[in-house]
Design an enzyme around this catalytic site. Structure first.
Site, PDB file in Angstrom:
ATOM      1  N   CYS A   1       0.833  -1.209   0.000  1.00  0.00           N
ATOM      2  CA  CYS A   1       0.000   0.000   0.000  1.00  0.00           C
ATOM      3  C   CYS A   1       0.870   1.264   0.000  1.00  0.00           C
ATOM      4  O   CYS A   1       1.547   1.554   0.983  1.00  0.00           O
ATOM      5  CB  CYS A   1      -0.912  -0.047   1.230  1.00  0.00           C
ATOM      6  SG  CYS A   1      -1.798   1.474   1.580  1.00  0.00           S
TER       7      CYS A   1
ATOM      8  N   CYS B   1       0.045   3.843   2.733  1.00  0.00           N
ATOM      9  CA  CYS B   1       0.496   3.326   4.035  1.00  0.00           C
ATOM     10  C   CYS B   1       1.961   3.673   4.262  1.00  0.00           C
ATOM     11  O   CYS B   1       2.365   4.036   5.371  1.00  0.00           O
ATOM     12  CB  CYS B   1       0.321   1.808   4.108  1.00  0.00           C
ATOM     13  SG  CYS B   1      -1.384   1.243   3.924  1.00  0.00           S
TER      14      CYS B   1
END
Length: 103
Positions: free
Chosen positions: A21, A24
């Site tokens: 991600c 993230c």
């Protein structure tokens, strides 16, 4: 992590992420900086949603990254707030912690 989530002594910010991600990865340094600033006033934990899919489901995680704010001060933690996606810059993240966890 479950044991950490049952300890209500201090507030907890749970970062639910995945290694693939991109957002993230952008959020991680902001969380590290805030954890260093707050010291023992607030705990920070990470949950890899791919490694722990059952816990992610129990926490009703629908998007990544998800930050779950747990209020401390009792025998167990209680969810105070959650944010899906990157909440902005480090200052915005700090404001969220102050507003929802009081630290």
């Amino acid at each position: 992590l479950r044991k950490e989530m049952q300890d209500g002594s201090t507030p907890l910010v749970l970062d639910v992420f995945a290694t693939w991600c991109g957002p993230c990865k952008l959020l991680a340094p902001q969380l590290d900086q805030l954890a260093a600033e707050l010291g023992t006033a607030c705990r920070f934990a990470k949950l890899d949603s791919d490694a722990e899919p059952q816990l992610s489901t129990e926490l009703r995680v629908q998007g990544l990254p998800t930050l779950v704010f747990f209020q401390g001060g009792g025998a167990q933690l209680a969810e105070a707030h959650r944010v899906e996606g990157v909440p902005g810059n480090a200052a915005a993240l700090r404001q969220l912690v102050q507003r929802h966890l009081g630290v």
